[in-house]
Design a protein around this motif. Sequence first.
Motif, PDB file in Angstrom:
ATOM      1  N   GLY A  15      14.538   4.921   9.390  1.00  0.00           N
ATOM      2  CA  GLY A  15      15.305   5.706   8.417  1.00  0.00           C
ATOM      3  C   GLY A  15      15.233   7.180   8.732  1.00  0.00           C
ATOM      4  N   ALA A  16      15.266   7.516  10.027  1.00  0.00           N
ATOM      5  CA  ALA A  16      15.016   8.883  10.474  1.00  0.00           C
ATOM      6  C   ALA A  16      16.257   9.761  10.483  1.00  0.00           C
ATOM      7  CB  ALA A  16      14.402   8.855  11.881  1.00  0.00           C
ATOM      8  N   ASN A  92       7.295   3.385   8.088  1.00  0.00           N
ATOM      9  CA  ASN A  92       8.315   2.472   7.588  1.00  0.00           C
ATOM     10  C   ASN A  92       8.998   3.127   6.391  1.00  0.00           C
ATOM     11  OD1 ASN A  92       8.181  -0.029   9.179  1.00  0.00           O
ATOM     12  ND2 ASN A  92       6.098  -0.202   8.395  1.00  0.00           N
ATOM     13  N   ASN A  93      10.074   3.843   6.669  1.00  0.00           N
ATOM     14  CA  ASN A  93      10.771   4.594   5.631  1.00  0.00           C
ATOM     15  C   ASN A  93      12.130   3.996   5.275  1.00  0.00           C
ATOM     16  OD1 ASN A  93      11.628   7.151   4.092  1.00  0.00           O
ATOM     17  ND2 ASN A  93      13.106   7.082   5.769  1.00  0.00           N
ATOM     18  N   ALA A  94      12.733   3.262   6.184  1.00  0.00           N
ATOM     19  CA  ALA A  94      14.083   2.741   5.951  1.00  0.00           C
ATOM     20  C   ALA A  94      14.114   1.860   4.705  1.00  0.00           C
ATOM     21  CB  ALA A  94      14.556   1.937   7.159  1.00  0.00           C
ATOM     22  N   LEU A 141       2.373   4.542   7.587  1.00  0.00           N
ATOM     23  CA  LEU A 141       2.835   5.100   6.325  1.00  0.00           C
ATOM     24  C   LEU A 141       4.027   4.268   5.863  1.00  0.00           C
ATOM     25  CD1 LEU A 141       2.535   7.381   4.207  1.00  0.00           C
ATOM     26  CD2 LEU A 141       4.256   8.651   5.512  1.00  0.00           C
ATOM     27  N   ASN A 142       3.842   3.529   4.776  1.00  0.00           N
ATOM     28  CA  ASN A 142       4.912   2.723   4.204  1.00  0.00           C
ATOM     29  C   ASN A 142       5.475   3.445   2.987  1.00  0.00           C
ATOM     30  OD1 ASN A 142       4.701   0.594   6.050  1.00  0.00           O
ATOM     31  ND2 ASN A 142       3.113  -0.424   4.857  1.00  0.00           N
ATOM     32  N   VAL A 143       6.769   3.719   3.004  1.00  0.00           N
ATOM     33  CA  VAL A 143       7.386   4.437   1.894  1.00  0.00           C
ATOM     34  C   VAL A 143       7.786   3.438   0.824  1.00  0.00           C
ATOM     35  CG1 VAL A 143       9.220   6.010   1.184  1.00  0.00           C
ATOM     36  CG2 VAL A 143       8.151   6.276   3.438  1.00  0.00           C
ATOM     37  N   ALA A 144       7.038   3.452  -0.268  1.00  0.00           N
ATOM     38  CA  ALA A 144       7.333   2.617  -1.430  1.00  0.00           C
ATOM     39  C   ALA A 144       8.108   3.478  -2.424  1.00  0.00           C
ATOM     40  CB  ALA A 144       6.043   2.062  -2.028  1.00  0.00           C
ATOM     41  N   SER A 145       7.655   3.548  -3.666  1.00  0.00           N
ATOM     42  CA  SER A 145       8.355   4.312  -4.700  1.00  0.00           C
ATOM     43  C   SER A 145       7.508   4.293  -5.962  1.00  0.00           C
ATOM     44  CB  SER A 145       9.722   3.682  -4.985  1.00  0.00           C
ATOM     45  OG  SER A 145      10.307   4.228  -6.141  1.00  0.00           O
ATOM     46  N   SER A 146       7.722   5.269  -6.847  1.00  0.00           N
ATOM     47  CA  SER A 146       7.091   5.187  -8.164  1.00  0.00           C
ATOM     48  C   SER A 146       7.627   3.976  -8.927  1.00  0.00           C
ATOM     49  CB  SER A 146       7.335   6.474  -8.954  1.00  0.00           C
ATOM     50  OG  SER A 146       8.729   6.695  -9.132  1.00  0.00           O
ATOM     51  N   ALA A 147       8.759   3.436  -8.483  1.00  0.00           N
ATOM     52  CA  ALA A 147       9.298   2.207  -9.068  1.00  0.00           C
ATOM     53  C   ALA A 147       8.373   1.018  -8.853  1.00  0.00           C
ATOM     54  CB  ALA A 147      10.661   1.894  -8.458  1.00  0.00           C
ATOM     55  N   ALA A 148       7.439   1.138  -7.914  1.00  0.00           N
ATOM     56  CA  ALA A 148       6.558   0.021  -7.589  1.00  0.00           C
ATOM     57  C   ALA A 148       5.579  -0.327  -8.700  1.00  0.00           C
ATOM     58  CB  ALA A 148       5.776   0.335  -6.316  1.00  0.00           C
ATOM     59  N   PHE A 149       5.405   0.580  -9.665  1.00  0.00           N
ATOM     60  CA  PHE A 149       4.358   0.397 -10.665  1.00  0.00           C
ATOM     61  C   PHE A 149       4.807  -0.354 -11.916  1.00  0.00           C
ATOM     62  CE2 PHE A 149       3.108   4.051  -8.115  1.00  0.00           C
ATOM     63  CZ  PHE A 149       1.812   3.711  -7.785  1.00  0.00           C
ATOM     64  N   GLN A 150       6.093  -0.715 -12.009  1.00  0.00           N
ATOM     65  CA  GLN A 150       6.577  -1.455 -13.162  1.00  0.00           C
ATOM     66  C   GLN A 150       7.858  -2.196 -12.808  1.00  0.00           C
ATOM     67  OE1 GLN A 150       6.391   2.258 -13.773  1.00  0.00           O
ATOM     68  NE2 GLN A 150       8.162   2.171 -12.406  1.00  0.00           N
TER      69      GLN A 150
END
Length: 268
Positions: A15-16, A92-94, A141-150
Amino acid sequence: MENIVQARKYALVTGASSGIGRELAALLAREGYALVLVARRTEPMQALAAQLEQAHGTTSVVVGADLGSPEGVRSVVREVTERQLEIDVLVNNAGFGLAGPFTELPNEPQLGMIDLNIRALTALTRELVPAMVARRRGYVLNVASSAAFQPGPLMAVYYASKAYVLSFSAALHEELRGSGVKVTALCPGFTETEFAARAAEHQKPRLFSGPLGKLDARQVAEAGYRALKQGRAVVVPGFTNRLGAWFAPVTPLAVKLRITRYFNASES
């Protein structure tokens, strides 16, 4: 703080072509890494590669690949293997999201989110991390999200996919403890990138208007990079986002669902 730079070692960033991935690539180049830049669009990556070469003398390999398909992942691995590139950092950002009711959004794009956000990330990690373990050094570095918490009503598949990324990354962080390989999950909140335009293709959530604040891609990238160097398991940039992550485990599920639905609902 540990210096993670190794001479002529490569950082692979998916996702560069824009947003957080582009900013992470720039940070890694500044720190002396050669780069493998991966995305579907090659022109923005070629322009980035030229800029980073001029600014930092960085060598970049540009790989155009659709990571949402198994062949896309295989083409990246094939490129790394044939060039005998030693990947010391995997980013892993894509990924992408879609907003709207699950039953109204098209099926194929929702399955595509699973393929890209989960399958490709898992496959690339499995392909590249064993060599890091063998060398007893490396960073993921795996790009998750604050969405991951709920859970995320009206963005159900996206939130679920990022919950996977966070869970997978934290588990792998612990599995690889003592191996010399560090795994970090980066969990940004709403960030000014191209992500929002695609996610709002069917419905624009209230969240995208920034009621909880916005970060820019460089801020997020810098927070992720610092956490990577420190070997932290999880980083959540932004005070409001951290507050949400802290309270998520103790907030009743019914309350979380209603709050998240409100922010994911259309502005109109």
